[in-house]
Scaffold this motif. Structure first.
Motif, PDB file in Angstrom:
ATOM      1  N   ILE A 104       0.877  -1.421   0.024  1.00  0.00           N
ATOM      2  CA  ILE A 104      -0.015  -0.004  -0.043  1.00  0.00           C
ATOM      3  C   ILE A 104       0.952   1.260  -0.058  1.00  0.00           C
ATOM      4  O   ILE A 104       0.303   2.413  -0.189  1.00  0.00           O
ATOM      5  N   ARG A 105       2.346   1.020   0.226  1.00  0.00           N
ATOM      6  CA  ARG A 105       3.143   2.315   0.292  1.00  0.00           C
ATOM      7  C   ARG A 105       4.482   1.765  -0.124  1.00  0.00           C
ATOM      8  O   ARG A 105       5.056   0.778   0.280  1.00  0.00           O
ATOM      9  N   SER A 106       5.278   2.625  -1.120  1.00  0.00           N
ATOM     10  CA  SER A 106       6.573   2.318  -1.327  1.00  0.00           C
ATOM     11  C   SER A 106       7.274   3.537  -1.305  1.00  0.00           C
ATOM     12  O   SER A 106       7.219   4.070  -2.516  1.00  0.00           O
ATOM     13  N   ILE A 107       8.107   3.937  -0.619  1.00  0.00           N
ATOM     14  CA  ILE A 107       8.918   5.107  -0.552  1.00  0.00           C
ATOM     15  C   ILE A 107      10.190   4.940  -0.545  1.00  0.00           C
ATOM     16  O   ILE A 107      10.749   4.234   0.337  1.00  0.00           O
ATOM     17  N   PRO A 108      11.107   5.539  -1.415  1.00  0.00           N
ATOM     18  CA  PRO A 108      12.480   5.602  -1.445  1.00  0.00           C
ATOM     19  C   PRO A 108      13.188   5.910  -0.048  1.00  0.00           C
ATOM     20  O   PRO A 108      12.821   6.979   0.801  1.00  0.00           O
ATOM     21  N   LYS A 109      14.052   5.371   0.520  1.00  0.00           N
ATOM     22  CA  LYS A 109      14.552   5.541   1.852  1.00  0.00           C
ATOM     23  C   LYS A 109      16.065   5.004   1.716  1.00  0.00           C
ATOM     24  O   LYS A 109      16.585   3.961   1.486  1.00  0.00           O
ATOM     25  N   GLY A 110      16.964   6.074   1.804  1.00  0.00           N
ATOM     26  CA  GLY A 110      18.518   5.811   1.720  1.00  0.00           C
ATOM     27  C   GLY A 110      18.713   4.923   0.466  1.00  0.00           C
ATOM     28  O   GLY A 110      18.518   5.346  -0.564  1.00  0.00           O
ATOM     29  N   GLU A 111      19.397   3.721   0.410  1.00  0.00           N
ATOM     30  CA  GLU A 111      19.744   2.921  -0.595  1.00  0.00           C
ATOM     31  C   GLU A 111      18.581   1.708  -0.870  1.00  0.00           C
ATOM     32  O   GLU A 111      18.847   0.835  -1.521  1.00  0.00           O
ATOM     33  N   GLY A 112      17.498   2.123  -0.167  1.00  0.00           N
ATOM     34  CA  GLY A 112      16.311   1.022  -0.635  1.00  0.00           C
ATOM     35  C   GLY A 112      15.073   1.767  -0.726  1.00  0.00           C
ATOM     36  O   GLY A 112      14.933   2.790  -0.663  1.00  0.00           O
ATOM     37  N   TYR A 113      14.132   1.015   0.131  1.00  0.00           N
ATOM     38  CA  TYR A 113      12.631   1.375   0.124  1.00  0.00           C
ATOM     39  C   TYR A 113      11.809   1.118   1.244  1.00  0.00           C
ATOM     40  O   TYR A 113      12.311  -0.093   1.893  1.00  0.00           O
TER      41      TYR A 113
END
Length: 92
Positions: free
Chosen positions: A70-79
């Motif tokens: 339901i959510r996928s947010i870029p975070k650092g070197e991943g998600y």
């Protein structure tokens, strides 16, 4: 929570696998840090590898569940991925 997880996209015959770390867990879903992007709407199976304390509590090595992204947010070197658990299929 910092527990290792594996995520497999569904359907199983065309599954892609990614690894990550559990961030949060509730009865209705979970969030995790993933090395791979999982698009919103994808259906997945998640396998959570339990630590010793949780193995004793649940009497098993891992927890598995099916869910929808339901959510996928870029975070650092991943998600940072948020999943909503899907109801278990009836055995009728």
């Amino acid at each position: 929570m910092n527990l290792p997880v594996e995520v497999h996209t569904l359907p199983e015959e065309s599954s892609k696998r990614s690894k990550g770390m559990l961030h949060d867990l509730s009865p209705g879903g979970c969030s995790l840090f993933s090395e791979a992007r999982l698009p919103v709407g994808n259906r997945v199976q998640v396998r959570i590898h339990l630590n010793e304390k949780l193995k004793e509590k649940f009497g098993k090595e891992e927890l598995t569940a099916r869910g929808a992204v339901i959510r996928s947010i870029p975070k650092g070197e991943g998600y940072l991925i948020t999943l909503r658990f899907l109801p278990a299929k009836s055995s009728r």
